[in-house]
Design a protein around this motif. Structure first.
Motif: not given
Lengths: 136, 91
Positions: A66-90
Motif C-alpha cells: 500500500e505504501l508503494g502504491v501511494l508513493l508510485l501515484e503521488i509523484a505523477p499526480v503532483a506533477y500533473v497538478t503543478w503543471y496545470v495550475l502553475v507550470g503552464s501559465a504564461v
C-alpha cells in the motif's frame, strides 16, 4: 481499494496521455482536456480521489504494498497538478490591439515562400489569425 | 501564423491536409506589432508567440480576440465560429 486507486490514477493518466499523443479532440479524453480546459478540474478530481483511496488503504492496512502504491501515484499526480495550475501559465502580457483597432500591417511569406503583404487598414477578405504556440 | 520556417510549415500543412494559409514570421515582427512575443519562451530558448487568436474584418479592423492564460489553451472552435457569425454584414 488499492486496485481501484491504481485504476483511477494510472487508467486516467493513460487515457489522457494516449488522447494527447493521438490529438483526440474530445474535451474529456485527450488533448481537449489539456488544451481547452483552463483548469481541468475533472481530471484533477479523479486523480486525487485515486490518491486518497491509496492513502486510506495504507491507513487501514499499513503494509508495504500500500505504501508503494501511494508513493508510485503521488509523484505523477503532483506533477500533473503543478503543471496545470502553475507550470503552464504564461507570464502576464498585454495585447496591444483591442476590438475596434486596426490590425497591424505585415509583409511575410507563406508556407510556399509566396509573399503575403497587407497594409494596416487595407481592405481584405476577413481573416482569422491564429498565433501558434508550440513546435512543429 | 508561427515563428517556424516556411518549409517546416509546409510539411505540417501537408501532413494535416489543411486548407489554411500558414504564415511564417521567424523574426516575430507581427508578434511585436501585437505585443505577444514571449522572449525565450520555447524550450530551445527561441522566442515564440503567446497563445493568441485575432479575427479581422474586411476593413482590417479587429473584431474578436482570444488570449490564453496558459500555454495549454487554444481558442475553442465554437467561440471562433460565434465571432465569425457576429461579423457585421458586408465586412
Amino acid at each position: 481499494m488499492t486496485w481501484l486507486s491504481l485504476i483511477l490514477v494510472f487508467g486516467t493518466l493513460a487515457v489522457v496521455g494516449v488522447g494527447v499523443a493521438a490529438e483526440v479532440p474530445d474535451p474529456r479524453l485527450g488533448a481537449g482536456e489539456i488544451i481547452y480546459g483552463r483548469v481541468p478540474w475533472l481530471l484533477l478530481g479523479v486523480l486525487w480521489v485515486g490518491v486518497t483511496l491509496a492513502a486510506v488503504a495504507l491507513f487501514r492496512g499499513r503494509r508495504l504494498p500500500e505504501l508503494g502504491v501511494l508513493l508510485l501515484e503521488i509523484a505523477p499526480v503532483a506533477y500533473v497538478t503543478w503543471y496545470v495550475l502553475v507550470g503552464s501559465a504564461v507570464p502576464p502580457h498585454t495585447l496591444t490591439v483591442d476590438v475596434g483597432d486596426a490590425f497591424p500591417g505585415y509583409a511575410l511569406v507563406d508556407q510556399d515562400g509566396a509573399r503575403r503583404e497587407v497594409a494596416s487598414g487595407e481592405r481584405r477578405a476577413p481573416a482569422l489569425y491564429i498565433f501558434y504556440r508550440g513546435g512543429w | 501564423m508561427s515563428v517556424h520556417s516556411p518549409e517546416a510549415s509546409r510539411r505540417v500543412k501537408e501532413r494535416l491536409k489543411s486548407r489554411f494559409t500558414f504564415l511564417a514570421d521567424p523574426e516575430g515582427t507581427l508578434l511585436d506589432g501585437l505585443g505577444i512575443r514571449h522572449r525565450a519562451g520555447r524550450n530551445d530558448g527561441a522566442d515564440i508567440a503567446y497563445p493568441t487568436a485575432v479575427l479581422v474584418d474586411g476593413r482590417g479592423v479587429v473584431r474578436w480576440v482570444f488570449q490564453g492564460q496558459t500555454y495549454r489553451e487554444r481558442a475553442r472552435p465554437e467561440d471562433i465560429f460565434a465571432a465569425i457569425e457576429a461579423l457585421p454584414e458586408g465586412s
